[in-house]
Design a protein around this motif. Structure first.
Motif, PDB file in Angstrom:
ATOM      1  N   VAL A  12       0.867  -1.187   0.000  1.00  0.00           N
ATOM      2  CA  VAL A  12       0.000   0.000   0.000  1.00  0.00           C
ATOM      3  C   VAL A  12       0.893   1.223   0.000  1.00  0.00           C
ATOM      4  CG1 VAL A  12      -1.857   1.226   1.198  1.00  0.00           C
ATOM      5  CG2 VAL A  12      -1.656  -1.262   1.433  1.00  0.00           C
ATOM      6  N   GLY A  13       0.787   2.017  -1.039  1.00  0.00           N
ATOM      7  CA  GLY A  13       1.522   3.275  -1.078  1.00  0.00           C
ATOM      8  C   GLY A  13       0.631   4.408  -0.612  1.00  0.00           C
ATOM      9  N   THR A  14       1.233   5.415   0.013  1.00  0.00           N
ATOM     10  CA  THR A  14       0.434   6.563   0.464  1.00  0.00           C
ATOM     11  C   THR A  14       1.098   7.849  -0.001  1.00  0.00           C
ATOM     12  OG1 THR A  14       1.615   6.833   2.559  1.00  0.00           O
ATOM     13  CG2 THR A  14      -0.230   5.301   2.555  1.00  0.00           C
TER      14      THR A  14
ATOM     15  N   PRO F   2       5.614  12.023   7.076  1.00  0.00           N
ATOM     16  CA  PRO F   2       6.081  11.585   5.761  1.00  0.00           C
ATOM     17  C   PRO F   2       5.215  10.446   5.223  1.00  0.00           C
ATOM     18  CG  PRO F   2       7.468  10.661   7.464  1.00  0.00           C
ATOM     19  CD  PRO F   2       6.514  11.612   8.152  1.00  0.00           C
ATOM     20  N   ASP F   3       5.269  10.255   3.899  1.00  0.00           N
ATOM     21  CA  ASP F   3       4.511   9.156   3.281  1.00  0.00           C
ATOM     22  C   ASP F   3       5.083   7.805   3.700  1.00  0.00           C
ATOM     23  OD1 ASP F   3       2.980  11.014   2.019  1.00  0.00           O
ATOM     24  OD2 ASP F   3       4.136  10.964   0.169  1.00  0.00           O
ATOM     25  N   SER F   4       4.211   6.854   3.939  1.00  0.00           N
ATOM     26  CA  SER F   4       4.653   5.517   4.334  1.00  0.00           C
ATOM     27  C   SER F   4       4.232   4.513   3.278  1.00  0.00           C
ATOM     28  CB  SER F   4       3.997   5.120   5.660  1.00  0.00           C
ATOM     29  OG  SER F   4       4.321   6.044   6.667  1.00  0.00           O
ATOM     30  N   THR F   5       4.887   3.374   3.301  1.00  0.00           N
ATOM     31  CA  THR F   5       4.451   2.250   2.479  1.00  0.00           C
ATOM     32  C   THR F   5       4.193   1.072   3.416  1.00  0.00           C
ATOM     33  OG1 THR F   5       5.786   3.019   0.626  1.00  0.00           O
ATOM     34  CG2 THR F   5       5.035   0.742   0.539  1.00  0.00           C
ATOM     35  N   TYR F   6       3.109   0.360   3.138  1.00  0.00           N
ATOM     36  CA  TYR F   6       2.726  -0.784   3.945  1.00  0.00           C
ATOM     37  C   TYR F   6       2.816  -2.050   3.105  1.00  0.00           C
ATOM     38  CZ  TYR F   6       0.798   3.041   6.626  1.00  0.00           C
ATOM     39  OH  TYR F   6       0.668   4.213   7.321  1.00  0.00           O
ATOM     40  N   LYS F   7       3.013  -3.151   3.793  1.00  0.00           N
ATOM     41  CA  LYS F   7       2.948  -4.437   3.113  1.00  0.00           C
ATOM     42  C   LYS F   7       1.800  -5.230   3.720  1.00  0.00           C
ATOM     43  CE  LYS F   7       5.596  -8.444   1.628  1.00  0.00           C
ATOM     44  NZ  LYS F   7       6.821  -9.231   1.780  1.00  0.00           N
ATOM     45  N   ILE F   8       1.161  -6.040   2.891  1.00  0.00           N
ATOM     46  CA  ILE F   8       0.048  -6.857   3.359  1.00  0.00           C
ATOM     47  C   ILE F   8       0.432  -8.322   3.185  1.00  0.00           C
ATOM     48  CG2 ILE F   8      -2.346  -7.518   2.900  1.00  0.00           C
ATOM     49  CD1 ILE F   8      -2.825  -4.642   1.935  1.00  0.00           C
ATOM     50  N   ARG F  56     -12.099 -27.532  14.575  1.00  0.00           N
ATOM     51  CA  ARG F  56     -11.021 -26.555  14.359  1.00  0.00           C
ATOM     52  C   ARG F  56     -11.498 -25.450  13.415  1.00  0.00           C
ATOM     53  NH1 ARG F  56      -5.509 -26.662  15.505  1.00  0.00           N
ATOM     54  NH2 ARG F  56      -5.760 -28.791  16.233  1.00  0.00           N
ATOM     55  N   TYR F  57     -11.389 -24.215  13.867  1.00  0.00           N
ATOM     56  CA  TYR F  57     -11.697 -23.060  13.024  1.00  0.00           C
ATOM     57  C   TYR F  57     -10.439 -22.638  12.279  1.00  0.00           C
ATOM     58  CZ  TYR F  57     -15.948 -22.521  15.779  1.00  0.00           C
ATOM     59  OH  TYR F  57     -17.159 -22.725  16.371  1.00  0.00           O
ATOM     60  N   GLN F  58     -10.627 -22.193  11.046  1.00  0.00           N
ATOM     61  CA  GLN F  58      -9.515 -21.670  10.225  1.00  0.00           C
ATOM     62  C   GLN F  58      -9.934 -20.319   9.670  1.00  0.00           C
ATOM     63  OE1 GLN F  58      -9.900 -24.876   7.520  1.00  0.00           O
ATOM     64  NE2 GLN F  58      -8.233 -26.095   8.403  1.00  0.00           N
ATOM     65  N   VAL F  59      -9.241 -19.274  10.066  1.00  0.00           N
ATOM     66  CA  VAL F  59      -9.632 -17.930   9.642  1.00  0.00           C
ATOM     67  C   VAL F  59      -8.499 -17.310   8.832  1.00  0.00           C
ATOM     68  CG1 VAL F  59     -10.431 -15.668  10.412  1.00  0.00           C
ATOM     69  CG2 VAL F  59     -11.029 -17.707  11.726  1.00  0.00           C
ATOM     70  N   THR F  60      -8.817 -16.967   7.586  1.00  0.00           N
ATOM     71  CA  THR F  60      -7.826 -16.328   6.718  1.00  0.00           C
ATOM     72  C   THR F  60      -7.847 -14.821   6.945  1.00  0.00           C
ATOM     73  OG1 THR F  60      -8.205 -18.051   5.085  1.00  0.00           O
ATOM     74  CG2 THR F  60      -7.049 -16.088   4.332  1.00  0.00           C
ATOM     75  N   LEU F  61      -6.694 -14.251   7.182  1.00  0.00           N
ATOM     76  CA  LEU F  61      -6.566 -12.820   7.460  1.00  0.00           C
ATOM     77  C   LEU F  61      -5.579 -12.177   6.508  1.00  0.00           C
ATOM     78  CD1 LEU F  61      -5.864 -12.918  11.314  1.00  0.00           C
ATOM     79  CD2 LEU F  61      -8.061 -12.558  10.224  1.00  0.00           C
ATOM     80  N   LYS F  62      -5.847 -10.944   6.128  1.00  0.00           N
ATOM     81  CA  LYS F  62      -4.798 -10.106   5.550  1.00  0.00           C
ATOM     82  C   LYS F  62      -4.335  -9.172   6.659  1.00  0.00           C
ATOM     83  CE  LYS F  62      -5.725 -10.460   0.689  1.00  0.00           C
ATOM     84  NZ  LYS F  62      -5.495  -9.778  -0.597  1.00  0.00           N
ATOM     85  N   VAL F  63      -3.036  -9.100   6.839  1.00  0.00           N
ATOM     86  CA  VAL F  63      -2.467  -8.273   7.899  1.00  0.00           C
ATOM     87  C   VAL F  63      -1.529  -7.247   7.277  1.00  0.00           C
ATOM     88  CG1 VAL F  63      -1.054  -8.294  10.002  1.00  0.00           C
ATOM     89  CG2 VAL F  63      -2.596 -10.193   9.529  1.00  0.00           C
ATOM     90  N   GLY F  64      -1.700  -5.989   7.648  1.00  0.00           N
ATOM     91  CA  GLY F  64      -0.864  -4.922   7.089  1.00  0.00           C
ATOM     92  C   GLY F  64       0.132  -4.381   8.104  1.00  0.00           C
TER      93      GLY F  64
END
Lengths: 68, 68, 68, 68, 68, 68, 68, 68, 68, 68, 68, 68
Positions: A12-14, F2-8, F56-64
Motif C-alpha cells: 500500500v503506497g500513500t 512523511p509518506d509511508s508504504t505498507y505491506k500486506i 477446528r476453526y480456520q480464519v484467513t486474514l490479511k495483515v498490514g
C-alpha cells in the motif's frame, strides 16, 4: 527462454499529493528490497479526509517480480 | 477511547477535468452537510465521451464519517 | 425518443506518462473506427515496472457506443 | 399486507472487546435515530492491531429498515 | 454545465405481483422524500414463497439523485 | 508526517475453541516475526468437522504492517 | 460434431416499457448484423428515472454466436 | 494437536507446454525456499500468444505453508 | 516505443478431448480473422455431460490484440 | 489412498445467542442426516433486529462431506 | 421460537414465455418434492436465441427451506 | 418442447494424477446416483502439496441435471 516463476506481493503506497505519487512511492520502496520488479496492478484506491479534503491517498497494489 | 460507530454513504463526483477533481468535488460537497468525514474509497471510475474525448469523469466513492 | 441499442467493447490504453493519458489514448484510438462513442468505465489499472519505476500504464476500459 | 419499501444503510461498529460487541454497538446506535430496523448483514470484519494484539474490531454492516 | 455531485441510496421494493411492480413501488416511495432521482440499478432479486408459489418479490435497488 | 508504504501478508489462524482465538493466534504469531503490524481484515472463515461438531476453526486474514 | 468456436459480444438494450422489451430489442438489433446467435446472459439491469417513475430500462446482455 | 498458523503466498508459474507444467514448476520453485508447503489454489490462468498459438501459460497460485 | 491500444474479445472454444484443445482451437480460430493476438485469459471452464462422462469442454477466453 | 468425491451442501443455521451457536446448530442438524461431514465454510452472516438489538443470527454455511 | 436450520438448493427454471414463468415453474417443481419452501433468490438470467428472438428463458434460483 | 426444471449440485472431485481426472471422477461418481446429468462448470481448482509436488488435485464443480 526457460520457464520462470514470479512472486506477487501486496503493498500500500500513500501520498498527500496524488494517486500517482502513492503508486510511485510504493514501487520505489518495494524496489529497494526486491529485485526484478516486473509489473503492478491497482487493487483499491482509498484515502483519509481532513477538513473536508483528501489529506492522504492510499493505493493498494499487487507487484510481481521474478523469483531467481 | 470509547467505541465509535461510523456511517458510510455512497456519492458520485463529476469533473470535466480529471479523476482527482471529481473526487475532490464530491468530498467537498459531502463535507458541506456531513461533519466528521474520515475516509473514502473509490468504487468505480466512469465517464462520458463526446467528439472522441472524455468530457466528464464520474467517480463513485464510499465516504465514511463518525456518527455522533 | 425511440429505443436504442448500444454495444460495449473492451480496450486497453497504454501510456508512459499517466493513467489519464492511457485513457485518453484508448478513447481517441477507438473513436477512429467507432462512431457515437458515449461512455466508458475503467476496469483495471495495471502497469509495467523498469528500474524501480512505472514505465508504462495499462488501463482496461469498457467503451459503449450507439448501434446504428 | 400492503407492499412495503425498505431502506438499507451501511454502518461500521467498533469494539475493543469482540466482533459481537461491535455489531451490537452499531445496531444500538442506529436504532437511536432510525425506527423499524429489521435486519442486518455483515459486510467486512477488520480491526486494528497494537502490540501484537487486536485492539479494536471494526465490523461493516448493512442494516435494513422500513420506510414509513 | 457545472460539475454535479450525486448521492446513491439503497432501497428494497416489494410487490405481491411482479418484479416490475416492486421496482416501481420503491422508486415511487423514494421520490416522495428525495428530489432529482436520476437513475437506478437492480442489485438483487429475491422473494418469499408460500404454498409453493412466489407470494412477494423483493428487489434491491441502488438509486442515484443529484445533491443540490 | 512523511509518506509511508505498507505491506500486506495473508495468514491463516486456527483454533479448536473459537473464531476469535484463531484470529488472536495468527496475529500473535505474525507479530513474532513482523514489526509494526497495524491492521487486519478477515477474508474467509472455514473449519473442520469431526463427529458432527466443529473441531477446528480456520480464519484467513490479511495483515498490514509498515515497511521501514 | 466438429468443434465450434463462439464469440461473445456485450450489448445494452433499452425500452420505455419493460425489462423484457429491452432484452428483445437488443437481440433483434444484434441479429440484424450477426448470424447464428445462440444464447444470451443478463449482466446488469439499470434504468433512468423521470418524475418519480422509471422512464427507460437499460439491460446489459452478453450474447454468444457461432464463429463460422 | 496444537493450533498452527499458516502463511499464504501468491506466485505465478509459467510453462511453454501446459497448465499443469506451469503449476508444477511454480510449486517446485516455491518449495526450494519455503518448507512445509501444504496446499495451493489456482487463481488465474493466462497466457501469451504468438503466431496464432499459445506459446506460454501463466498460472497464478496461492500457496499455503505452515509457519514454524 | 510509442503507446499502443489493445482490444479484448471474448470467445468460447470447445473440444471433445480436453481443456487445452478447447483453448487451442479458440485461439487458432480467432487468429484467422484477427492479427497481432498477444495474450489470453481463461474466464470459465464448463462442459456438457452425456452418459456420465464429459463429452465436450467449453472454455471462455478473453483474447487481447494490438489495434493497428 | 483412493480418489474420493465430496459433495457440498448449503445450509443456514440460526441462533438467538451468537454466531458460533448458529454455526454449531447447523452442523449438528446436518450431521443428523449426512455422514462423513468433513469441513465447512462461512458464506454470509446476517440477522434479524428487534427493539434495537440482534434477536437472531443467521449464518449461511457450505458443508462438505465424502460421497460413499 | 426454537432455532431452525434451513437448507438452500440451486435450481434452474425455464420458460418460453417470460422470466416470471421460469421462476414460477421452478418453484412449483421444487415444492413438489420439498416442503416448507420459504424464500428464493435469483442468481442468473440467461436464455436461448433462435431466429433472432429469445426462445427460452433460463433463470437460476437459490431456494431455501426449513430442515425438519 | 415442454418447460424443464434443472437442479444444480456442487461436488469436489479429487485425483492424484491431473485436473481432468478429478473432473472425470466426480462426474462418474455423481452419475451413479443422479440421472440426466447435463452440464458442469468448474468452480475452484485446488490441491495438496507433499514433498514439493502436487500430490492431489481437488476440483470443485457445479453439475446440472434435469428434474423429472
Amino acid at each position: 527462454m526457460p520457464d520462470s516463476t514470479y512472486k506477487i506481493v501486496e503493498i500500500v503506497g500513500t501520498s498527500e499529493v496524488s494517486i500517482s505519487k502513492a503508486i510511485d512511492g510504493a514501487i520505489a520502496k518495494a524496489s529497494g528490497s526486491l529485485r526484478h520488479l516486473g509489473w503492478f496492478e491497482v487493487g483499491q484506491i482509498r484515502g483519509n479526509i481532513a477538513d473536508g479534503k483528501v489529506n492522504r491517498y492510499q493505493v493498494t497494489l499487487k507487484v510481481g517480480f521474478t523469483l531467481e
